[in-house]
Design an enzyme around this catalytic site. Structure first.
Site, PDB file in Angstrom:
ATOM      1  N   GLY A  28     -21.600  18.777  25.425  1.00  0.00           N
ATOM      2  CA  GLY A  28     -21.553  17.335  25.696  1.00  0.00           C
ATOM      3  C   GLY A  28     -22.919  16.966  26.240  1.00  0.00           C
ATOM      4  O   GLY A  28     -23.516  17.769  26.968  1.00  0.00           O
ATOM      5  N   ASN A  32     -25.177  19.448  28.515  1.00  0.00           N
ATOM      6  CA  ASN A  32     -26.283  20.197  27.893  1.00  0.00           C
ATOM      7  C   ASN A  32     -27.567  20.020  28.708  1.00  0.00           C
ATOM      8  O   ASN A  32     -28.293  20.984  28.975  1.00  0.00           O
ATOM      9  CB  ASN A  32     -26.553  19.710  26.461  1.00  0.00           C
ATOM     10  CG  ASN A  32     -25.310  19.748  25.578  1.00  0.00           C
ATOM     11  OD1 ASN A  32     -24.369  20.475  25.861  1.00  0.00           O
ATOM     12  ND2 ASN A  32     -25.307  18.955  24.518  1.00  0.00           N
ATOM     13  N   TYR A 100     -13.682  14.137  16.065  1.00  0.00           N
ATOM     14  CA  TYR A 100     -13.484  14.071  17.529  1.00  0.00           C
ATOM     15  C   TYR A 100     -12.058  13.717  17.923  1.00  0.00           C
ATOM     16  O   TYR A 100     -11.409  12.896  17.265  1.00  0.00           O
ATOM     17  CB  TYR A 100     -14.396  12.984  18.125  1.00  0.00           C
ATOM     18  CG  TYR A 100     -15.862  13.306  18.066  1.00  0.00           C
ATOM     19  CD1 TYR A 100     -16.484  13.976  19.114  1.00  0.00           C
ATOM     20  CD2 TYR A 100     -16.619  12.942  16.959  1.00  0.00           C
ATOM     21  CE1 TYR A 100     -17.831  14.272  19.060  1.00  0.00           C
ATOM     22  CE2 TYR A 100     -17.978  13.244  16.890  1.00  0.00           C
ATOM     23  CZ  TYR A 100     -18.571  13.906  17.939  1.00  0.00           C
ATOM     24  OH  TYR A 100     -19.907  14.208  17.877  1.00  0.00           O
ATOM     25  N   TYR A 166     -27.409   6.402  21.571  1.00  0.00           N
ATOM     26  CA  TYR A 166     -26.466   5.482  20.924  1.00  0.00           C
ATOM     27  C   TYR A 166     -25.625   6.186  19.861  1.00  0.00           C
ATOM     28  O   TYR A 166     -26.171   6.788  18.947  1.00  0.00           O
ATOM     29  CB  TYR A 166     -27.240   4.316  20.294  1.00  0.00           C
ATOM     30  CG  TYR A 166     -26.357   3.349  19.547  1.00  0.00           C
ATOM     31  CD1 TYR A 166     -25.319   2.694  20.200  1.00  0.00           C
ATOM     32  CD2 TYR A 166     -26.549   3.108  18.186  1.00  0.00           C
ATOM     33  CE1 TYR A 166     -24.493   1.819  19.519  1.00  0.00           C
ATOM     34  CE2 TYR A 166     -25.727   2.221  17.499  1.00  0.00           C
ATOM     35  CZ  TYR A 166     -24.695   1.584  18.173  1.00  0.00           C
ATOM     36  OH  TYR A 166     -23.875   0.728  17.500  1.00  0.00           O
ATOM     37  N   GLU A 229     -42.490  13.915  16.090  1.00  0.00           N
ATOM     38  CA  GLU A 229     -43.683  13.087  16.336  1.00  0.00           C
ATOM     39  C   GLU A 229     -44.057  13.114  17.828  1.00  0.00           C
ATOM     40  O   GLU A 229     -43.263  13.518  18.663  1.00  0.00           O
ATOM     41  CB  GLU A 229     -43.417  11.627  15.934  1.00  0.00           C
ATOM     42  CG  GLU A 229     -42.903  11.427  14.523  1.00  0.00           C
ATOM     43  CD  GLU A 229     -43.928  11.819  13.475  1.00  0.00           C
ATOM     44  OE1 GLU A 229     -45.139  11.626  13.734  1.00  0.00           O
ATOM     45  OE2 GLU A 229     -43.528  12.339  12.418  1.00  0.00           O
ATOM     46  N   GLY A 257     -32.640  16.395  22.160  1.00  0.00           N
ATOM     47  CA  GLY A 257     -32.927  15.347  23.138  1.00  0.00           C
ATOM     48  C   GLY A 257     -32.341  15.683  24.511  1.00  0.00           C
ATOM     49  O   GLY A 257     -32.937  15.371  25.540  1.00  0.00           O
ATOM     50  N   ASP A 258     -31.178  16.323  24.525  1.00  0.00           N
ATOM     51  CA  ASP A 258     -30.536  16.680  25.800  1.00  0.00           C
ATOM     52  C   ASP A 258     -31.387  17.714  26.547  1.00  0.00           C
ATOM     53  O   ASP A 258     -31.582  17.619  27.760  1.00  0.00           O
ATOM     54  CB  ASP A 258     -29.141  17.276  25.570  1.00  0.00           C
ATOM     55  CG  ASP A 258     -28.270  16.385  24.707  1.00  0.00           C
ATOM     56  OD1 ASP A 258     -28.526  15.171  24.664  1.00  0.00           O
ATOM     57  OD2 ASP A 258     -27.326  16.900  24.079  1.00  0.00           O
TER      58      ASP A 258
END
Ligand code: ADP
Length: 310
Positions: A28, A32, A100, A166, A229, A257-258
């Site tokens: 989650g 993470n 989910y 998002y 990038e 990202g986490d």
């Protein structure tokens, strides 16, 4: 000791491994991030703030948290709810599909557990982190209360940190997400958006565009992630571009990202500059995407981080 609170949902993860077999783990977004922060910066007290059930899987989840040295005193046990769950299936073309079961999870009830007493304990902390997924998961009828508590923490001097993350399917419609995000942008001291998140909702397509978009909110520190990038940041109004080394053998980008968020925040809490924190965070994310699943094996992760200069 510095400390940080990660509010959100950790789920049971099932990965199909055969006709009738599955591998089970836990993941989650905020969990993470907490894992990767704590692995890299053991000196930072790292708490997950969430709700689970009183079932055996919830027990196992808490054991896993302990195994990662995450503080669980604010993981509450709901009387009759259970954790959310998701299944990852891979189709014949190698495309992954997620299903989910989280609409009635214990974590949706988290605000019920945030008594004045609990919020008072958070108020002596350094950072309070939540994401767009955390917001979507909080029951709509409890969001006003959530914002009041977040405001209390901000007023007490706790740094409020937000990653929009998002996920369209968690919101009734785009407007609902935008209304909540607006409140998050206004209250945040640190923002960690990905270009993709804001592209869908606001049509902002570049990292520099995201910085422009964030300007009116007067956020002290903005770190914009953009896949392979460059990472673009703004700290006290000063913008910087940080080049990163693209990974060639990407295996699974889940939780890139986490991992970035967790390691970035740990680095900042332990006194690193924005530039150094971005480099460590990008290294962590680059390692994680070379392993399948959200949580990379600990030994391999830490050894690669040591090579990256941690
Ligand atoms: P999210 O997982 O939130 O969508 P991104 O895809 O933007 O986030 O990735 C987060 C971070 O992970 C990036 O800022 C970068 O540091 C790292 N990253 C992602 N993809 C790559 C890649 N192909 N090569 C190297 N680093 C990557």
């Amino acid at each position: 000791m510095k400390n940080i609170y990660f509010l959100g949902e950790c789920m049971v993860e099932l990965r199909s491994t055969g006709e009738s077999t599955m591998h089970q783990s836990f993941a989650g977004d905020v969990y993470n991030s907490a894992v990767y922060l704590k692995r890299c910066f053991s000196e930072v007290a790292t708490s997950v703030v969430s709700a689970v059930g009183k079932d055996k899987l919830s027990d196992k989840m808490l054991e896993r948290f302990h195994g990662e040295n995450i503080d669980t005193q604010f993981v509450f046990r709901h009387e009759n709810k259970a954790p959310g769950l998701y299944l990852i299936e891979t189709d014949d073309t190698g495309e992954r599909r997620f299903t989910y079961w989280r609409n009635d999870s214990a974590a949706r009830k988290i605000v019920e557990f945030l008594s004045d007493d609990v919020v008072e304990q958070f108020a002596s902390g350094d950072m309070f982190f939540f994401s767009g997924i955390s917001l979507a998961v909080i029951e709509q009828s409890k969001r006003t209360q959530f914002w009041q508590k977040a405001e209390q923490l901000k007023n007490a001097g706790v740094k409020v940190v937000f990653d929009p993350n998002y996920r369209a399917r968690l919101w009734k419609n785009e407007q609902e997400a935008k209304t909540e995000f607006e409140k998050a942008f206004r209250i945040s001291d640190v923002l960690l958006p990905g270009v993709e998140d804001l592209a869908v909702l606001y049509g902002v397509e570049t990292a520099e565009g995201v910085l422009e978009f964030c300007k009116p909110y007067g956020v002290e520190e903005v770190i914009v992630k953009n896949g392979p990038e460059s990472v673009v940041t703004s700290e006290a109004g000063v913008s910087q571009r940080h080049d990163i080394i693209p990974v060639k053998n990407v295996v699974d980008t889940t939780s890139a990202g986490d991992a970035f968020d967790g390691v970035y925040l740990g680095a900042r809490l332990t006194g690193r500059t924005v530039t150094d924190a971005v480099q460590l965070a990008a290294s962590a994310a680059g390692i994680v995407i070379q392993h399948p699943g959200a949580i990379a094996p600990k030994a391999a992760f830490l050894s690669a981080m040591a090579d990256a200069g941690l």
